[in-house]
Structure formats: structure tokens, C-alpha cells
Design an enzyme around this catalytic site. Sequence first.
Site, PDB file in Angstrom:
ATOM      1  CD1 TRP A 101      23.113  33.720  50.000  1.00  0.00           C
ATOM      2  CD2 TRP A 101      23.768  33.325  47.584  1.00  0.00           C
ATOM      3  NE1 TRP A 101      22.673  34.467  48.951  1.00  0.00           N
ATOM      4  CE2 TRP A 101      22.930  34.590  47.603  1.00  0.00           C
ATOM      5  CE3 TRP A 101      24.052  32.994  46.252  1.00  0.00           C
ATOM      6  CZ2 TRP A 101      22.406  35.238  46.599  1.00  0.00           C
ATOM      7  CZ3 TRP A 101      23.584  33.843  45.162  1.00  0.00           C
ATOM      8  CH2 TRP A 101      22.824  34.910  45.182  1.00  0.00           C
ATOM      9  CG  ASP A 168      29.787  32.382  50.444  1.00  0.00           C
ATOM     10  OD1 ASP A 168      30.206  33.830  50.578  1.00  0.00           O
ATOM     11  OD2 ASP A 168      28.820  32.203  49.847  1.00  0.00           O
ATOM     12  CE  LYS A 192      24.620  39.913  49.652  1.00  0.00           C
ATOM     13  NZ  LYS A 192      25.197  38.634  48.987  1.00  0.00           N
TER      14      LYS A 192
HETATM   15  C1  LIG Z   1      25.051  37.466  48.083  1.00  0.00           C
HETATM   16  C2  LIG Z   1      25.623  36.208  48.282  1.00  0.00           C
HETATM   17  C3  LIG Z   1      26.463  35.411  47.313  1.00  0.00           C
HETATM   18  C4  LIG Z   1      26.301  35.814  45.918  1.00  0.00           C
HETATM   19  O1  LIG Z   1      27.082  37.050  45.633  1.00  0.00           O
HETATM   20  P1  LIG Z   1      27.424  37.571  44.309  1.00  0.00           P
HETATM   21  O2  LIG Z   1      28.485  38.318  44.545  1.00  0.00           O
HETATM   22  O3  LIG Z   1      26.221  38.096  43.792  1.00  0.00           O
HETATM   23  O4  LIG Z   1      27.883  36.356  43.542  1.00  0.00           O
HETATM   24  C5  LIG Z   1      27.109  34.127  47.578  1.00  0.00           C
HETATM   25  N1  LIG Z   1      27.102  34.053  48.962  1.00  0.00           N
HETATM   26  C6  LIG Z   1      26.472  34.523  50.012  1.00  0.00           C
HETATM   27  C7  LIG Z   1      26.461  33.958  51.405  1.00  0.00           C
HETATM   28  C8  LIG Z   1      25.728  35.842  49.728  1.00  0.00           C
HETATM   29  O5  LIG Z   1      25.214  36.647  50.680  1.00  0.00           O
END
Ligand SMILES: *Cc1c(COP(=O)(O)O)cnc(C)c1O
Length: 355
Positions: A101, A168, A192
Site C-alpha cells: 500500500w 495511512d 478494515k
Molecule cells: C486496504 C488498504 C488500502 C486500500 O484501501 P482501499 O480502500 O481499498 O483503497 C490502503 N492502505 C492500507 C494500509 C490498506 O490496508
Amino acid sequence: MKKHNYSAGPCILPQEVLKQASDAVLNFNGLDLSLIEISHRSKDFVEVMDNARALVKELMQLNDDYEVLFLQGGASLQFVMVPFNLAAPDATTAYTNTGTWASAAIKEAKKLTNVSVVASSEDKGFTYIPKDYDVPADAAYFHCTSNNTIYGTQMKSFPEVNVPLVCDMSSDIFSRKLDFSKFDLIYAGAQKNMGPAGATLVVVKKDLLGKTGRDIPSYLDYSIHIKKESMFNTPPVFSTYVSMLTLEWLKKLGGVEAIEKINDEKAALLYAEIDRNPLFRGVVDKEDRSHMNVTFVLEDESVKDKFDKAWKDIGISGLNGHRSVGGYRASMYNALPIESVQVLVDVMKQLEKEA
Ligand SMILES: *Cc1c(COP(=O)(O)O)cnc(C)c1O
């Protein structure tokens, strides 16, 4: 019986939240209308949005310097919105590359700014968190990923930087106590640890915005979303509502401090078994082990079929590692009860006995 749900995302949510959410889909607030068939501008939904935004600030103990948004597009759109809003076209931005990511965030930022990758753990297959690196003093911001969902590493501390700190937090948001006021921008896809896919949480310090000289497309402009109180266009109503319910659940439980204790216990229980049981091995550096996504492999692949059958038979779901890395990944988000972790540990012990 409900499965022991170790899915990495979308993932397990509290059972009582699912119940409330399904009630609201049928009859929201006693309106004899569904939550998903009323106007997002109705009083009832505006209250949901306001409440969700307020709960985020409350749980993170943030003051009014910060704004909270529930947007669409996932964390992936934030890979684009962050550089668009925080960096001028000729600016340098600093990133750490700690996994899939983070790499995806870097790829997008490169299209909009001069990216300096100040640290990377790619040399060892992303099995650790880099420490001791310098962030250029003239960087528009520093971007990191707090928890690497696929590899199972987690930042236990954040560097002191003299530039805006962007993170993030998609896969460990609201899982532990942090000084959230150290961050200038935090984002996370809901799916998540917060709600169903569809909404993305953005927490941004207002004074950061409006300084790049860019003509930002409206949907990508945080300032416009802030001015419209997260209702610039139709927001992801269902995901925002369920996220609100999860945040209420978390508040009732005692907030991030209380959930952190439970998450620490769950992680200690599983990692202890991985370290004790000769059939298993953890794959990342111990000091960087994630409390959300626990990655491990079998020392002896010949027992794989037996292990896979055993955990599936007992009602465990979603334990396979990400398709890009293999092995196993136990995602233990906030709503996963410690009883489910004990069930997994018991299966691992049983396998050892029978091997
Ligand atoms: C799942 C995830 C993403 C991507 O998320 P989307 O909502 O599918 O774009 C980005 N960063 C991390 C750390 C993730 O676990």
C-alpha cells in the site's frame, strides 16, 4: 454459529452493530423508511454524518483545528488527494516504502510531486519497519503507513519530523492509543476496522490547506468537502452510518485505550503460540509485529493440508495469507473476540500433538 472471522478486509464488525445496521436498512429511526432510501440531506441523515464526524474527534481527542470527512474512493483515492492538496507541483514529498500500500501511495504521488523515498524495507521483503532516516526539511509532507496489512508489520512509534505528518492508518485506525494531534492528516478506508467498504475517513488539520497554488478538481479538494460538511455530493450513507455505530460501540467499550488492551492481549496470545510451537514461524521482525495482522508460516509444509482442514472444520475463516505473499495471516481487528484467538491457538496446539 458465526465463524471466527479473520478476514483482512472487508472484515469482522461487532455483532450488535450488524444487528442495528440491519434494523436501519429496514426501518430507520422509526421513519418507516430505510436508511438507504432517504435523502442524505434529510435531518435524520445529517444527524448521522454530524455524529460520526464528532465521534472521530472525540475518540482521537482532537480539537477544532481538525476537520473530519467521510469520502468515497477508498484509501486509494487518498493516495491522489494527499499530494494534490498538500504539495505544489514542484514540491518534494517524503515517503517510506513499507509494503504494497505504501508503494501504491508512492506511485500516485510521483505523478504529482517529486517523491523522495526516505526509507524502504523492500530489501528484506517488507518484513520490518525502517527506523533512523532523515526527512528533507523542505518536504511538503512526510507520508507513512502505520500498519502494513499484507506483510504484518506495524509502526510502534512515529518519527519526529519538522514537516506535516501524513499517515495511512487504514488497517489499525482506532485500534490503539496514539497522540493523534501529532499528525496533520490521517486517512483510512472504513472496511478494515470501522465499517463496510464505501466510506473513507479523512482527518485533516485545516491550516494545511489552500497553499499549493493548484487548481484542484472539486471532488479532490478537501476544502470543498470541509465547506460542505462532508456533503459536497451524495456521501456513502450506509458505510458512514455503520461506521458511526462502530464508533459508538467503541466509545461504550471505553475508547481506544480500552480496545488497545484487548488487542494487546489477543496479539500476545497468538504470537506466544507462534513462538512456542515448533511447527510455526512468524515472518516479520519481532519488534515490528502488527497487532492487527499476524503473519506466519508453517515450518513444515507437509502438515499444510491437515492444518487447513483443522481450522476450517472448527469454523475459522479468512486465515490464508495475501495472494502475493502466501502463508497465513490472522487479521485481528477490534471486533474479533479473544475467544476466536483461543480457538486458533488450540488448533495450532492440537496440530503439534498430532504431528
Ligand atoms: C486496504 C488498504 C488500502 C486500500 O484501501 P482501499 O480502500 O481499498 O483503497 C490502503 N492502505 C492500507 C494500509 C490498506 O490496508
